[in-house]
Design a protein around this motif. Structure first.
Motif, PDB file in Angstrom:
ATOM      1  N   ARG A   1       0.987  -1.346  -0.130  1.00 51.02           N
ATOM      2  CA  ARG A   1      -0.107  -0.105  -0.225  1.00 51.02           C
ATOM      3  C   ARG A   1       0.740   1.096   0.023  1.00 51.02           C
ATOM      4  N   VAL A   2       1.855   1.254   0.928  1.00 51.61           N
ATOM      5  CA  VAL A   2       2.825   2.650   0.967  1.00 51.61           C
ATOM      6  C   VAL A   2       3.349   2.688  -0.412  1.00 51.61           C
ATOM      7  N   LEU A   3       4.044   1.576  -0.985  1.00 54.98           N
ATOM      8  CA  LEU A   3       4.574   1.806  -2.304  1.00 54.98           C
ATOM      9  C   LEU A   3       4.029   1.679  -3.551  1.00 54.98           C
ATOM     10  N   ALA A   4       2.787   1.437  -3.408  1.00 56.81           N
ATOM     11  CA  ALA A   4       1.773   1.518  -4.619  1.00 56.81           C
ATOM     12  C   ALA A   4       2.022   0.217  -5.452  1.00 56.81           C
ATOM     13  N   VAL A   5       2.565  -0.874  -4.922  1.00 55.85           N
ATOM     14  CA  VAL A   5       2.636  -2.092  -5.810  1.00 55.85           C
ATOM     15  C   VAL A   5       1.706  -3.096  -5.351  1.00 55.85           C
ATOM     16  N   SER A   6       1.937  -4.395  -6.020  1.00 58.32           N
ATOM     17  CA  SER A   6       1.182  -5.514  -5.425  1.00 58.32           C
ATOM     18  C   SER A   6       1.756  -6.264  -4.004  1.00 58.32           C
ATOM     19  N   GLN A   7       1.219  -6.825  -3.546  1.00 63.59           N
ATOM     20  CA  GLN A   7       1.474  -7.778  -2.284  1.00 63.59           C
ATOM     21  C   GLN A   7       2.601  -8.787  -2.825  1.00 63.59           C
ATOM     22  N   ARG A   8       2.255  -9.293  -3.956  1.00 60.47           N
ATOM     23  CA  ARG A   8       2.983 -10.296  -4.538  1.00 60.47           C
ATOM     24  C   ARG A   8       4.256  -9.717  -4.920  1.00 60.47           C
ATOM     25  N   GLN A   9       4.209  -8.557  -5.450  1.00 64.26           N
ATOM     26  CA  GLN A   9       5.577  -7.936  -5.875  1.00 64.26           C
ATOM     27  C   GLN A   9       6.523  -7.493  -4.778  1.00 64.26           C
ATOM     28  N   VAL A  10       5.931  -7.181  -3.565  1.00 63.24           N
ATOM     29  CA  VAL A  10       6.681  -7.059  -2.359  1.00 63.24           C
ATOM     30  C   VAL A  10       7.329  -8.208  -1.951  1.00 63.24           C
ATOM     31  N   GLY A  11       6.674  -9.427  -2.208  1.00 65.27           N
ATOM     32  CA  GLY A  11       7.308 -10.616  -1.790  1.00 65.27           C
ATOM     33  C   GLY A  11       8.262 -11.216  -2.557  1.00 65.27           C
ATOM     34  N   VAL A  12       8.257 -10.678  -3.797  1.00 64.73           N
ATOM     35  CA  VAL A  12       9.119 -10.873  -4.855  1.00 64.73           C
ATOM     36  C   VAL A  12      10.502 -10.264  -4.553  1.00 64.73           C
ATOM     37  N   VAL A  13      10.209  -8.818  -4.320  1.00 65.88           N
ATOM     38  CA  VAL A  13      11.571  -7.891  -3.799  1.00 65.88           C
ATOM     39  C   VAL A  13      12.166  -8.472  -2.581  1.00 65.88           C
ATOM     40  N   VAL A  14      11.314  -8.777  -1.688  1.00 69.27           N
ATOM     41  CA  VAL A  14      11.903  -9.169  -0.387  1.00 69.27           C
ATOM     42  C   VAL A  14      12.848 -10.530  -0.682  1.00 69.27           C
ATOM     43  N   ASN A  15      12.567 -11.292  -1.511  1.00 66.41           N
ATOM     44  CA  ASN A  15      13.317 -12.598  -1.764  1.00 66.41           C
ATOM     45  C   ASN A  15      14.548 -12.204  -2.575  1.00 66.41           C
ATOM     46  N   GLU A  16      14.283 -11.164  -3.472  1.00 67.21           N
ATOM     47  CA  GLU A  16      15.463 -10.654  -3.993  1.00 67.21           C
ATOM     48  C   GLU A  16      16.419 -10.063  -3.022  1.00 67.21           C
ATOM     49  N   ILE A  17      15.994  -9.262  -2.206  1.00 67.93           N
ATOM     50  CA  ILE A  17      16.974  -8.568  -1.132  1.00 67.93           C
ATOM     51  C   ILE A  17      17.552  -9.691  -0.450  1.00 67.93           C
ATOM     52  N   LEU A  18      16.941 -10.733   0.062  1.00 67.07           N
ATOM     53  CA  LEU A  18      17.503 -11.821   0.715  1.00 67.07           C
ATOM     54  C   LEU A  18      18.480 -12.204  -0.114  1.00 67.07           C
ATOM     55  N   ARG A  19      18.519 -12.577  -1.326  1.00 59.46           N
ATOM     56  CA  ARG A  19      19.300 -13.424  -2.117  1.00 59.46           C
ATOM     57  C   ARG A  19      20.505 -12.426  -2.635  1.00 59.46           C
ATOM     58  N   ILE A  20      20.524 -11.149  -2.759  1.00 68.19           N
ATOM     59  CA  ILE A  20      21.334 -10.272  -3.073  1.00 68.19           C
ATOM     60  C   ILE A  20      22.205 -10.005  -1.646  1.00 68.19           C
ATOM     61  N   LEU A  21      21.747  -9.988  -0.560  1.00 68.05           N
ATOM     62  CA  LEU A  21      22.450  -9.601   0.362  1.00 68.05           C
ATOM     63  C   LEU A  21      22.887 -10.819   1.119  1.00 68.05           C
ATOM     64  N   ASN A  22      22.648 -12.035   0.818  1.00 64.48           N
ATOM     65  CA  ASN A  22      23.015 -13.511   1.216  1.00 64.48           C
ATOM     66  C   ASN A  22      22.486 -13.563   2.666  1.00 64.48           C
ATOM     67  N   LEU A  23      21.126 -13.208   2.863  1.00 64.77           N
ATOM     68  CA  LEU A  23      20.917 -13.240   4.250  1.00 64.77           C
ATOM     69  C   LEU A  23      19.737 -14.487   4.217  1.00 64.77           C
ATOM     70  N   ARG A  24      19.630 -15.087   5.320  1.00 68.05           N
ATOM     71  CA  ARG A  24      18.626 -16.044   5.554  1.00 68.05           C
ATOM     72  C   ARG A  24      17.038 -15.970   5.673  1.00 68.05           C
ATOM     73  N   ASP A  25      16.837 -14.716   6.133  1.00 70.39           N
ATOM     74  CA  ASP A  25      15.410 -14.516   6.495  1.00 70.39           C
ATOM     75  C   ASP A  25      15.107 -12.843   6.842  1.00 70.39           C
ATOM     76  N   ARG A  26      13.953 -12.673   6.728  1.00 70.53           N
ATOM     77  CA  ARG A  26      13.479 -11.255   7.032  1.00 70.53           C
ATOM     78  C   ARG A  26      14.030 -10.637   8.155  1.00 70.53           C
ATOM     79  N   ILE A  27      14.240 -11.380   9.247  1.00 72.26           N
ATOM     80  CA  ILE A  27      14.759 -10.769  10.543  1.00 72.26           C
ATOM     81  C   ILE A  27      16.228 -10.424  10.057  1.00 72.26           C
ATOM     82  N   ALA A  28      16.939 -10.977   9.618  1.00 74.86           N
ATOM     83  CA  ALA A  28      18.204 -10.910   9.281  1.00 74.86           C
ATOM     84  C   ALA A  28      18.351  -9.710   8.647  1.00 74.86           C
ATOM     85  N   ALA A  29      17.405  -9.489   7.489  1.00 74.39           N
ATOM     86  CA  ALA A  29      17.351  -7.998   6.775  1.00 74.39           C
ATOM     87  C   ALA A  29      16.851  -6.915   7.595  1.00 74.39           C
TER      88      ALA A  29
END
Length: 91
Positions: A42-70
């Motif tokens: 809602r804040v970024l005016a994108v779909s919830q699915r897109q947010v999930g995809v971007v979070v997974n990209e962030i975890l992969r790029i930063l080599n983090l295991r989960d959202r808490i680590a992010a």
């Protein structure tokens, strides 16, 4: 290693942050503020699915295991700063 177990050797955190796009950093900031995927969407005016995809990209790029680590990463790199309760006592 720092107190949260994330490596800070060789500027790894700064390099990781630089590897993120502006949109990925915006999602990371929202995540670090405790927003759920539907709130970030809602804040970024994108779909919830897109947010999930971007979070997974962030975890992969930063080599983090989960959202808490992010979230920890975001705070440790200074991408977001929240007031510390009783912060005046820590000075």
């Amino acid at each position: 290693m720092n107190a949260w177990g994330l490596s800070t050797e060789g500027g790894t955190q700064a390099q990781g942050l630089a590897a993120l796009s502006d949109h990925q950093r915006a999602v990371l900031r929202c995540l670090a503020r405790g927003l759920a995927d539907h709130e970030i969407a809602r804040v970024l005016a994108v779909s919830q699915r897109q947010v999930g995809v971007v979070v997974n990209e962030i975890l992969r790029i930063l080599n983090l295991r989960d959202r808490i680590a992010a979230v920890v990463f975001a705070h440790e790199t200074g991408i977001i700063r929240l007031p510390v309760p009783g912060g005046a006592l820590l000075d």
